[in-house]
Design an enzyme around this catalytic site. Structure first.
Site: not given
Length: 260
Positions: A67, A111, A114, A134
């Site tokens: 992200a 992300g 993911e 994270e």
């Protein structure tokens, strides 16, 4: 196809490449990029020329390095419930009608990892790296990472990766079952297209219902999963494509499926 600022769409022989195009930021995933991804996927969903969507990143260093931390810093508790968030986008990708492949050409962190896990198949360059770091920011993987990783590689391995923030290479990702194939950097696209062609040669309705049966059945008990499987097969038994597929096999010719 509409013009986008943060992604590119390249189409070739039944494939649509959705390329995250922010190489100067290691293809970090900001809100604008996620919005464009959803717009592109909705367009491709109704595009009869596209049978498979391949996700990748621009350049040779990064698939998607997570992200956008600048945007992440300003988020509040209620922001996680906003529409169009990363978890919602990845849920859409996982349930997408058309098969999806993550062509992981570099770093797939946070992300980005993911996103790869939301795809049906993951094929990685030998130089690819995977991780969910994270916890270093005192947050958790929240775009499906705590759930999909455990389902793909097992709870113990997932817990070890997440709690320690481990970054693993492509060989380790293959060993634990996170990716299905590894390719030398110069052969990554070729191997990805080979996998896509194999999928595209199958009955498209069968591909769609196979995805549905696996996803819906995985989180149910086995008896419920078997019912889902049986109902999906019943639908397929009533299609023209089933008749074409079986006839072509018996007649030793290539089938011509019509998605009917």
């Amino acid at each position: 196809m509409n013009a986008f600022a943060n992604i590119e769409i390249r189409k070739s022989d039944g494939l649509a490449y959705l390329v995250i195009n922010r190489p100067e930021l290691r293809n970090a995933l900001n809100k604008e990029t996620l919005t464009e991804m959803m717009e592109a996927l909705e367009i491709l969903a109704s595009d009869d020329e596209t049978g498979c969507v391949v996700f990748t990143g621009s350049g040779e260093k990064s698939f998607a390095a997570g992200a956008d931390i600048g945007q992440l810093k300003s988020r509040t508790a209620l922001d996680v419930f906003n529409r169009g968030g990363m978890q919602q986008v990845y849920d859409y990708i996982e349930a997408y009608d058309k098969p999806t492949i993550a062509m992981v050409n570099g770093f797939a962190l946070g992300g980005g990892c993911e996103l790869a896990m939301a795809c049906d198949i993951r094929i990685a360059s030998e130089h690819a790296k995977f991780g969910l770091p994270e916890l270093n920011l005192s947050i958790i993987p929240s775009a499906g990472g705590t759930q999909r990783l455990a389902r793909l590689v097992g709870k113990g391995v997932a817990m070890d990766m997440i709690l320690r923030g481990k970054i693993i290479d492509a060989k380790e990702a293959y060993r634990i079952g996170l990716v299905s194939e590894i390719a030398e950097a110069g052969e990554l696209q070729g191997k990805t297209e080979e996998a896509a062609r194999q999928i595209l040669s199958k009955g498209p309705l069968a591909v769609k219902l196979a995805k549905l049966a696996v996803h819906a059945g995985f989180d149910a008990d086995q008896k419920t999963g078997l019912v889902i499987e049986k109902l999906a097969q019943a639908v397929l038994f009533s299609t023209d494509d089933k008749n074409e597929g079986t006839s072509a096999f018996l007649e030793k010719r290539k089938p011509e499926f019509t998605s009917k």
